[in-house]
Scaffold this motif. Structure first.
Motif, PDB file in Angstrom:
ATOM      1  N   VAL A 102       7.200  12.839  10.381  1.00 38.52           N
ATOM      2  CA  VAL A 102       7.693  11.661  11.094  1.00 38.52           C
ATOM      3  C   VAL A 102       8.231  10.659  10.074  1.00 38.52           C
ATOM      4  O   VAL A 102       7.485  10.158   9.224  1.00 38.52           O
ATOM      5  N   LYS A 120      10.530   8.059  11.054  1.00 39.10           N
ATOM      6  CA  LYS A 120      11.156   6.939  11.778  1.00 39.10           C
ATOM      7  C   LYS A 120      11.015   5.646  10.979  1.00 39.10           C
ATOM      8  O   LYS A 120      10.265   5.604   9.991  1.00 39.10           O
ATOM      9  N   LEU A 161      12.019  11.086  19.100  1.00 35.27           N
ATOM     10  CA  LEU A 161      10.685  10.906  19.701  1.00 35.27           C
ATOM     11  C   LEU A 161      10.707  10.184  21.039  1.00 35.27           C
ATOM     12  O   LEU A 161       9.773  10.282  21.811  1.00 35.27           O
ATOM     13  N   LYS A 196       7.054  15.609  27.356  1.00 34.72           N
ATOM     14  CA  LYS A 196       5.929  14.741  26.993  1.00 34.72           C
ATOM     15  C   LYS A 196       5.066  14.415  28.198  1.00 34.72           C
ATOM     16  O   LYS A 196       5.555  13.939  29.221  1.00 34.72           O
ATOM     17  N   MET A 239       4.185  18.394  24.698  1.00 37.68           N
ATOM     18  CA  MET A 239       3.584  17.453  23.752  1.00 37.68           C
ATOM     19  C   MET A 239       2.846  16.316  24.443  1.00 37.68           C
ATOM     20  O   MET A 239       3.094  16.014  25.617  1.00 37.68           O
ATOM     21  N   HIS A 275       0.503  12.432  23.085  1.00 36.43           N
ATOM     22  CA  HIS A 275       0.218  11.563  21.939  1.00 36.43           C
ATOM     23  C   HIS A 275      -1.190  10.995  22.057  1.00 36.43           C
ATOM     24  O   HIS A 275      -1.621  10.616  23.139  1.00 36.43           O
ATOM     25  N   SER A 283      -1.283  11.834  12.289  1.00 39.29           N
ATOM     26  CA  SER A 283      -2.074  11.910  11.046  1.00 39.29           C
ATOM     27  C   SER A 283      -3.567  11.931  11.338  1.00 39.29           C
ATOM     28  O   SER A 283      -4.315  12.719  10.751  1.00 39.29           O
ATOM     29  N   ARG A 286       2.348  16.400  13.814  1.00 40.55           N
ATOM     30  CA  ARG A 286       3.347  15.344  13.615  1.00 40.55           C
ATOM     31  C   ARG A 286       2.819  14.264  12.670  1.00 40.55           C
ATOM     32  O   ARG A 286       2.508  13.152  13.085  1.00 40.55           O
ATOM     33  N   PRO A 287       2.707  14.556  11.375  1.00 40.31           N
ATOM     34  CA  PRO A 287       2.189  13.548  10.449  1.00 40.31           C
ATOM     35  C   PRO A 287       3.197  12.440  10.173  1.00 40.31           C
ATOM     36  O   PRO A 287       4.383  12.696   9.959  1.00 40.31           O
ATOM     37  N   GLY A 288       2.696  11.214  10.181  1.00 42.21           N
ATOM     38  CA  GLY A 288       3.505  10.069   9.752  1.00 42.21           C
ATOM     39  C   GLY A 288       2.802   9.417   8.579  1.00 42.21           C
ATOM     40  O   GLY A 288       2.962   9.816   7.418  1.00 42.21           O
ATOM     41  N   ILE A 289       1.927   8.472   8.871  1.00 46.44           N
ATOM     42  CA  ILE A 289       1.365   7.590   7.845  1.00 46.44           C
ATOM     43  C   ILE A 289       0.697   8.340   6.692  1.00 46.44           C
ATOM     44  O   ILE A 289       0.748   7.890   5.550  1.00 46.44           O
ATOM     45  N   TYR A 308       0.616   0.417   8.181  1.00 48.13           N
ATOM     46  CA  TYR A 308       1.893   0.833   8.795  1.00 48.13           C
ATOM     47  C   TYR A 308       2.883  -0.340   8.830  1.00 48.13           C
ATOM     48  O   TYR A 308       4.054  -0.201   8.482  1.00 48.13           O
TER      49      TYR A 308
HETATM   50  C1  LIG Z   1       4.906   7.640  15.009  1.00 44.55           C
HETATM   51  C2  LIG Z   1       4.466   8.849  15.714  1.00 44.55           C
HETATM   52  C3  LIG Z   1       3.700   9.833  15.055  1.00 44.55           C
HETATM   53  C4  LIG Z   1       3.149   9.643  13.652  1.00 44.55           C
HETATM   54  O1  LIG Z   1       1.959   8.886  13.743  1.00 44.55           O
HETATM   55  P1  LIG Z   1       1.078   8.568  12.422  1.00 44.55           P
HETATM   56  O2  LIG Z   1      -0.088   7.822  12.960  1.00 44.55           O
HETATM   57  O3  LIG Z   1       1.936   7.731  11.550  1.00 44.55           O
HETATM   58  O4  LIG Z   1       0.746   9.877  11.832  1.00 44.55           O
HETATM   59  C5  LIG Z   1       3.427  11.005  15.736  1.00 44.55           C
HETATM   60  N1  LIG Z   1       3.857  11.189  17.004  1.00 44.55           N
HETATM   61  C6  LIG Z   1       4.562  10.257  17.670  1.00 44.55           C
HETATM   62  C7  LIG Z   1       4.988  10.512  19.071  1.00 44.55           C
HETATM   63  C8  LIG Z   1       4.873   9.054  17.057  1.00 44.55           C
HETATM   64  O5  LIG Z   1       5.556   8.119  17.738  1.00 44.55           O
END
Ligand SMILES: *Cc1c(COP(=O)(O)O)cnc(C)c1O
Length: 392
Positions: free
Chosen positions: A33, A35, A79, A133, A168, A170, A209, A228-231, A361
């Protein structure tokens, strides 16, 4: 010399953090991720460094097009899907994958499929990969669980939708490892998969994450699962009660600047706007070239830690647009030109965020355009010559 505020971006740390994702979810594919300008680190820079990821996710079509223009050929996932019919042509032209979460998106896909079937002008050859979703408890985006089966059937009936649909959802509370909600979300998601009754199991995706690091049941141990790793990629802990180092993550961004003045203030001198802080005794006060105009949080309270030459000192007085002031009593040798680290290597951004009443973040995403991004490999606090200067 130009203004010293800069963000060092350690691409080796970034790659090592991606390896952490693989270690934690070895059977999953990874959609990195990136964004919000790669969480403030620079969108295309991050994508070029993360070619080992299986796909990238962004929030807007502008970000996706920027990546395509930068030569990124990976699958790209929007997303939030598309926001209007006009974006669908671009989605197909640039081979983007979309999240579908609302009825208006479904209708737009149905209409476009119809006009294509009746000889419309769109090229019927390009199908759109869709991630369906489902809202399992976040109550932000997604169809309700009881709608899932019907929506799935409608998507399958759209010739423009690629035949493999990814399911998917969240996670809402995964940052707290003692919260029961995550288990409830997993159970609901499993029920939705059963209700859809697809002939072969659908690819699915749940873990952010926090899910990757703390909730193995959200990985589904299945080769068609995406995480879906971001942070965590940026070296920050997603949990409220742990640090990045606890998870073997390395900070990618080090925000740093320099001391531009050292003042010998007298007892009672009020420092900065509003005079909210006064010197308790005669003491040295340093001025650092960083402020909220750079993304350093104005909400940072007195006693927020700052590193000068590797030593911790406290923020004092209000954060200004271009400057902050620091207590140099424990750092009497500090001099104009010395390096100051605001967060990153040696000072976790999570810790600074807590002093500012926010999360890491927000601080990373908030670093503004005037802060030079400097890319490098090996992390160094002195950082004299081992970084290639590369802006953008
Ligand atoms: C931003 C986002 C992520 C990443 O989340 P982190 O907490 O940064 O790992 C994953 N999935 C979706 C749908 C998001 O909007």
């Amino acid at each position: 010399m130009s203004r010293a505020a800069e963000a060092l971006i350690d691409l080796d740390a970034l790659k090592a953090n991606l390896e952490r994702v693989r270690l934690n979810a070895p059977d999953s594919r990874i959609v990195a991720v990136i964004k919000a300008n790669g969480y403030g680190h620079g969108l295309s820079r991050i994508a070029h460094a993360l070619t080992q990821a299986d796909a990238f996710a962004v929030a807007s079509i502008d970000e996706a097009l920027e990546l395509r223009n930068a030569g990124i050929d990976h699958p790209l996932l929007l997303l939030e899907g598309f926001f209007g019919d006009d974006e669908l042509a671009l989605v197909r032209q640039f081979r983007l994958s979309i999240v579908v979460h609302q009825e208006y998106q479904l209708q737009a896909l149905e209409q476009l499929s119809q006009s294509t079937a009746t000889g419309g002008s769109v090229d019927a050859g390009v199908t759109i990969p869709v991630w369906l979703k489902i809202d399992t408890g976040m109550h932000r985006l997604g169809f309700r669980p009881e709608q899932a089966a019907a929506v799935y059937v409608r998507l399958r009936q759209c010739p423009l939708v690629a035949p493999t649909i990814t399911l998917m959802t969240h996670l809402a509370n995964a940052d707290n490892r003692h919260d029961d909600k995550t288990a409830d979300q997993v159970e609901l998601f499993n029920q939705v998969e059963t209700a859809i009754a697809a002939p072969t199991e659908l690819p699915n995706s749940m873990a952010n994450s926090a899910g990757i690091l703390g909730w193995p049941q959200t990985h589904f141990n299945d080769h068609s699962t995406w995480v879906r790793p971001g942070i965590m990629l940026y070296g920050v802990s997603p949990f409220i009660d742990s640090s990045a180092a606890d998870h073997g993550l390395k900070p990618v961004m080090t925000l740093r600047s320099r001391l531009i003045a050292v003042n010998h203030c007298r007892a009672g001198d009020a420092v900065g706007y509003g005079g909210s802080w006064s010197c308790p005794e005669d003491m040295p006060v340093g001025v650092v070239a960083i402020g909220y105009g750079d993304g350093y949080p104005r909400a940072a309270a007195a006693a927020t830690p700052v590193l000068i030459n590797g030593q911790r000192v406290n923020l004092v007085g209000r954060v200004s647009m271009d400057m902050i002031t620091v207590d140099l009593r424990h750092c009497p040798k500090a001099a104009v030109g010395d390096e100051v680290v605001l967060w990153g290597n040696g000072l976790p951004v999570e810790e600074v965020a807590r002093h500012a009443g926010t999360i890491g973040y927000e601080l990373l995403c908030g670093v503004t355009g005037r802060v030079r991004r400097v890319t490098g490999g090996k992390q160094s606090v002195s950082g004299k010559h081992d970084y290639q200067s590369k802006t953008g």
